[in-house]
Design an enzyme around this catalytic site. Structure first.
Site, PDB file in Angstrom:
ATOM      1  N   LYS A 231       0.835  -1.215   0.000  1.00 45.57           N
ATOM      2  CA  LYS A 231       0.000   0.000   0.000  1.00 45.57           C
ATOM      3  C   LYS A 231       0.869   1.265   0.000  1.00 45.57           C
ATOM      4  O   LYS A 231       0.654   2.175  -0.797  1.00 45.57           O
ATOM      5  CB  LYS A 231      -0.934   0.013   1.219  1.00 45.57           C
ATOM      6  CG  LYS A 231      -1.855  -1.207   1.295  1.00 45.57           C
ATOM      7  CD  LYS A 231      -2.786  -1.141   2.485  1.00 45.57           C
ATOM      8  CE  LYS A 231      -2.114  -1.186   3.837  1.00 45.57           C
ATOM      9  NZ  LYS A 231      -1.401  -2.450   4.143  1.00 45.57           N
TER      10      LYS A 231
ATOM     11  N   ARG B 251      11.764  -5.477   4.526  1.00 40.96           N
ATOM     12  CA  ARG B 251      11.481  -4.039   4.394  1.00 40.96           C
ATOM     13  C   ARG B 251      12.460  -3.203   5.224  1.00 40.96           C
ATOM     14  O   ARG B 251      12.788  -3.526   6.352  1.00 40.96           O
ATOM     15  CB  ARG B 251      10.056  -3.732   4.864  1.00 40.96           C
ATOM     16  CG  ARG B 251       9.821  -2.226   4.896  1.00 40.96           C
ATOM     17  CD  ARG B 251       8.392  -1.845   4.976  1.00 40.96           C
ATOM     18  NE  ARG B 251       7.716  -2.405   6.131  1.00 40.96           N
ATOM     19  CZ  ARG B 251       6.409  -2.295   6.322  1.00 40.96           C
ATOM     20  NH1 ARG B 251       5.655  -1.698   5.423  1.00 40.96           N
ATOM     21  NH2 ARG B 251       5.857  -2.818   7.391  1.00 40.96           N
TER      22      ARG B 251
ATOM     23  N   ARG C 288      -0.152  -9.165  13.393  1.00 44.68           N
ATOM     24  CA  ARG C 288      -0.751  -8.166  12.496  1.00 44.68           C
ATOM     25  C   ARG C 288      -1.634  -8.836  11.451  1.00 44.68           C
ATOM     26  O   ARG C 288      -2.708  -8.344  11.109  1.00 44.68           O
ATOM     27  CB  ARG C 288       0.343  -7.342  11.814  1.00 44.68           C
ATOM     28  CG  ARG C 288       0.988  -6.342  12.754  1.00 44.68           C
ATOM     29  CD  ARG C 288       2.289  -5.797  12.221  1.00 44.68           C
ATOM     30  NE  ARG C 288       2.143  -5.021  11.011  1.00 44.68           N
ATOM     31  CZ  ARG C 288       3.143  -4.762  10.167  1.00 44.68           C
ATOM     32  NH1 ARG C 288       4.351  -5.232  10.415  1.00 44.68           N
ATOM     33  NH2 ARG C 288       2.928  -4.020   9.107  1.00 44.68           N
TER      34      ARG C 288
ATOM     35  N   ARG D 284      11.408  -1.583  10.867  1.00 42.96           N
ATOM     36  CA  ARG D 284      10.334  -1.210  11.795  1.00 42.96           C
ATOM     37  C   ARG D 284      10.217  -2.232  12.927  1.00 42.96           C
ATOM     38  O   ARG D 284      10.376  -3.428  12.696  1.00 42.96           O
ATOM     39  CB  ARG D 284       8.994  -1.130  11.041  1.00 42.96           C
ATOM     40  CG  ARG D 284       8.724   0.248  10.507  1.00 42.96           C
ATOM     41  CD  ARG D 284       7.560   0.333   9.574  1.00 42.96           C
ATOM     42  NE  ARG D 284       6.329  -0.338   9.983  1.00 42.96           N
ATOM     43  CZ  ARG D 284       5.201  -0.308   9.276  1.00 42.96           C
ATOM     44  NH1 ARG D 284       5.158   0.372   8.133  1.00 42.96           N
ATOM     45  NH2 ARG D 284       4.127  -0.941   9.680  1.00 42.96           N
TER      46      ARG D 284
ATOM     47  N   ARG E  90      -9.808   0.618   8.799  1.00 41.13           N
ATOM     48  CA  ARG E  90      -9.370  -0.734   9.143  1.00 41.13           C
ATOM     49  C   ARG E  90     -10.411  -1.485   9.952  1.00 41.13           C
ATOM     50  O   ARG E  90     -10.187  -2.648  10.309  1.00 41.13           O
ATOM     51  CB  ARG E  90      -8.100  -0.638   9.998  1.00 41.13           C
ATOM     52  CG  ARG E  90      -6.819  -0.853   9.257  1.00 41.13           C
ATOM     53  CD  ARG E  90      -5.713  -0.546  10.247  1.00 41.13           C
ATOM     54  NE  ARG E  90      -4.540  -1.324  10.023  1.00 41.13           N
ATOM     55  CZ  ARG E  90      -3.450  -0.834   9.414  1.00 41.13           C
ATOM     56  NH1 ARG E  90      -3.436   0.378   8.938  1.00 41.13           N
ATOM     57  NH2 ARG E  90      -2.388  -1.596   9.301  1.00 41.13           N
TER      58      ARG E  90
HETATM   59  P1  AP5 Z   1       4.821  -1.616   1.802  1.00 40.10           P
HETATM   60  O1  AP5 Z   1       4.462  -0.791   0.628  1.00 40.10           O
HETATM   61  O2  AP5 Z   1       5.602  -0.976   2.900  1.00 40.10           O
HETATM   62  O3  AP5 Z   1       3.519  -2.350   2.359  1.00 40.10           O
HETATM   63  P2  AP5 Z   1       2.270  -1.780   3.156  1.00 40.10           P
HETATM   64  O4  AP5 Z   1       1.074  -2.443   2.609  1.00 40.10           O
HETATM   65  O5  AP5 Z   1       2.287  -0.285   3.179  1.00 40.10           O
HETATM   66  O6  AP5 Z   1       2.607  -2.396   4.560  1.00 40.10           O
HETATM   67  P3  AP5 Z   1       2.531  -1.810   6.026  1.00 40.10           P
HETATM   68  O7  AP5 Z   1       3.224  -2.828   6.900  1.00 40.10           O
HETATM   69  O8  AP5 Z   1       3.045  -0.412   6.125  1.00 40.10           O
HETATM   70  O9  AP5 Z   1       1.018  -1.833   6.263  1.00 40.10           O
HETATM   71  P4  AP5 Z   1       0.306  -1.918   7.555  1.00 40.10           P
HETATM   72  O10 AP5 Z   1      -1.066  -1.678   7.080  1.00 40.10           O
HETATM   73  O11 AP5 Z   1       0.510  -3.117   8.386  1.00 40.10           O
HETATM   74  O12 AP5 Z   1       1.031  -0.804   8.454  1.00 40.10           O
HETATM   75  P5  AP5 Z   1       0.671   0.693   8.779  1.00 40.10           P
HETATM   76  O13 AP5 Z   1       1.905   1.468   8.679  1.00 40.10           O
HETATM   77  O14 AP5 Z   1      -0.537   1.139   8.042  1.00 40.10           O
HETATM   78  O15 AP5 Z   1       5.614  -2.900   1.257  1.00 40.10           O
HETATM   79  C1  AP5 Z   1       6.189  -3.832   2.151  1.00 40.10           C
HETATM   80  C2  AP5 Z   1       7.573  -4.258   1.619  1.00 40.10           C
HETATM   81  O16 AP5 Z   1       7.403  -4.982   0.413  1.00 40.10           O
HETATM   82  C3  AP5 Z   1       8.509  -3.081   1.283  1.00 40.10           C
HETATM   83  O17 AP5 Z   1       9.797  -3.470   1.632  1.00 40.10           O
HETATM   84  C4  AP5 Z   1       8.369  -2.933  -0.235  1.00 40.10           C
HETATM   85  O18 AP5 Z   1       9.573  -2.437  -0.830  1.00 40.10           O
HETATM   86  C5  AP5 Z   1       8.093  -4.349  -0.673  1.00 40.10           C
HETATM   87  N1  AP5 Z   1       7.187  -4.423  -1.825  1.00 40.10           N
HETATM   88  C6  AP5 Z   1       6.070  -3.688  -2.046  1.00 40.10           C
HETATM   89  N2  AP5 Z   1       5.463  -4.087  -3.187  1.00 40.10           N
HETATM   90  C7  AP5 Z   1       6.204  -5.108  -3.669  1.00 40.10           C
HETATM   91  C8  AP5 Z   1       6.096  -5.958  -4.823  1.00 40.10           C
HETATM   92  N3  AP5 Z   1       5.091  -5.832  -5.711  1.00 40.10           N
HETATM   93  N4  AP5 Z   1       7.027  -6.911  -5.005  1.00 40.10           N
HETATM   94  C9  AP5 Z   1       8.052  -7.051  -4.125  1.00 40.10           C
HETATM   95  N5  AP5 Z   1       8.219  -6.282  -3.027  1.00 40.10           N
HETATM   96  C10 AP5 Z   1       7.299  -5.327  -2.796  1.00 40.10           C
HETATM   97  O19 AP5 Z   1       0.205   0.560  10.300  1.00 40.10           O
HETATM   98  C11 AP5 Z   1       1.141   0.257  11.324  1.00 40.10           C
HETATM   99  C12 AP5 Z   1       0.373   0.174  12.646  1.00 40.10           C
HETATM  100  O20 AP5 Z   1      -0.250   1.438  12.945  1.00 40.10           O
HETATM  101  C13 AP5 Z   1      -0.770  -0.853  12.682  1.00 40.10           C
HETATM  102  O21 AP5 Z   1      -0.314  -2.158  12.968  1.00 40.10           O
HETATM  103  C14 AP5 Z   1      -1.652  -0.247  13.802  1.00 40.10           C
HETATM  104  O22 AP5 Z   1      -1.112  -0.523  15.063  1.00 40.10           O
HETATM  105  C15 AP5 Z   1      -1.532   1.249  13.562  1.00 40.10           C
HETATM  106  N6  AP5 Z   1      -2.573   1.746  12.635  1.00 40.10           N
HETATM  107  C16 AP5 Z   1      -2.383   2.286  11.394  1.00 40.10           C
HETATM  108  N7  AP5 Z   1      -3.561   2.619  10.838  1.00 40.10           N
HETATM  109  C17 AP5 Z   1      -4.526   2.291  11.741  1.00 40.10           C
HETATM  110  C18 AP5 Z   1      -5.940   2.359  11.715  1.00 40.10           C
HETATM  111  N8  AP5 Z   1      -6.612   2.845  10.647  1.00 40.10           N
HETATM  112  N9  AP5 Z   1      -6.619   1.933  12.811  1.00 40.10           N
HETATM  113  C19 AP5 Z   1      -5.971   1.459  13.891  1.00 40.10           C
HETATM  114  N10 AP5 Z   1      -4.610   1.332  13.963  1.00 40.10           N
HETATM  115  C20 AP5 Z   1      -3.894   1.745  12.891  1.00 40.10           C
END
Ligand code: AP5
Length: 220
Positions: A13, A127, A171, A160, A88
């Site tokens: 994402k 990552r 997660r 991270r 979410r």
């Molecule tokens: P990346 O693009 O970083 O993936 P992502 O989907 O953004 O993953 P996140 O881990 O950031 O998502 P998340 O939803 O768990 O975390 P968030 O920060 O929102 O890609 C991942 C890796 O793969 C990278 O190394 C990239 O280079 C590689 N990659 C990407 N595409 C690829 C491809 N096609 N092929 C190969 N490699 C690829 O949330 C973190 C925390 O915050 C949550 O756990 C929660 O505690 C809190 N939080 C955030 N939002 C909320 C909410 N709305 N409600 C409650 N708590 C929340």
């Protein structure tokens, strides 16, 4: 054009949001990034969120909604935005619908990045992120020019806290239980667009580009 990028942790994402920002000139609203900034600043909100995030749980709907409400009302979101990591939960989705209605806006597309679990674990374990400018990398799939160093600003890359294997499993479970029901929520509203997220970053960029160029502004 108002877009939600939907998918499990590590689906790509954030990676694809960066691409949409550059290609379509609309801002990314990442609740994860906003929460990490609050943790880094050690604000009361950040202190409350840190242990939940480190354990892979969800921060309260109230906290997250407060952040989104404030951000979405800023002038740069007037012509569109990409929501990354929000909503979410069903209460978050309902609150978003009410918020947008009040602002005279609506969601145009929910883009679901569908990725296999084994691939997700590979992506999250490799990552690396720049703590200064936020740019994301992968040690094998999207490596920086110099190992461990951000191409954009030269800072040392970090892993991270919540990308440790045991936290990743939690997660994924939280996603299955609390977030995946939103697929049905958005399907019922005719907004869901599925993309095979298992391909290369460039393949997925191409699919997203076709979808957004072909349908920008059309409300189903
Ligand atoms: P990346 O693009 O970083 O993936 P992502 O989907 O953004 O993953 P996140 O881990 O950031 O998502 P998340 O939803 O768990 O975390 P968030 O920060 O929102 O890609 C991942 C890796 O793969 C990278 O190394 C990239 O280079 C590689 N990659 C990407 N595409 C690829 C491809 N096609 N092929 C190969 N490699 C690829 O949330 C973190 C925390 O915050 C949550 O756990 C929660 O505690 C809190 N939080 C955030 N939002 C909320 C909410 N709305 N409600 C409650 N708590 C929340």
């Amino acid at each position: 054009m108002n877009v939600i990028l939907f998918g499990p942790p590590g689906a790509g994402k954030g990676t694809q949001a960066q691409f949409i920002v550059e290609r379509f000139g609309i801002p990314q609203i990442s609740t994860g990034d906003m929460l990490r900034a609050a943790v880094k600043a050690q604000s009361p909100l950040g202190v409350a969120a840190k242990s939940i995030m480190d354990a892979g749980g969800l921060v309260s709907d109230e906290i997250v909604l407060g952040l989104v409400k404030e951000r979405i009302s800023e002038p740069d979101c007037r012509d569109g935005f990409i929501l990354d990591g929000f909503p979410r939960t069903t209460p978050q989705a309902d609150a978003l619908t009410s918020l947008l209605k009040g602002l005279g806006k609506h969601i145009d597309h929910v883009i679901s990045l569908d990725v296999d679990s084994a691939e997700i674990v590979q992506r999250l374990s490799g990552r690396r992120t720049c703590p200064a400018c936020g740019k994301g990398y992968h040690v094998a799939y999207d490596a920086p020019k110099v190992a461990g160093i951000c191409d954009a600003c030269g800072s040392a890359l970090v892993q991270r806290n919540d990308d440790r294997v045991e936290t990743v499993q939690n997660r994924l479970e939280v996603y299955r239980q609390q977030t995946s029901p939103l697929k049905e929520y958005f399907e019922q509203r005719g907004l869901m667009r599925h993309i095979d997220g298992n391909g290369t970053i460039q393949d997925i960029q191409g699919q997203i580009c076709s979808l957004l160029k072909g349908n920008a502004g059309d409300r189903p």
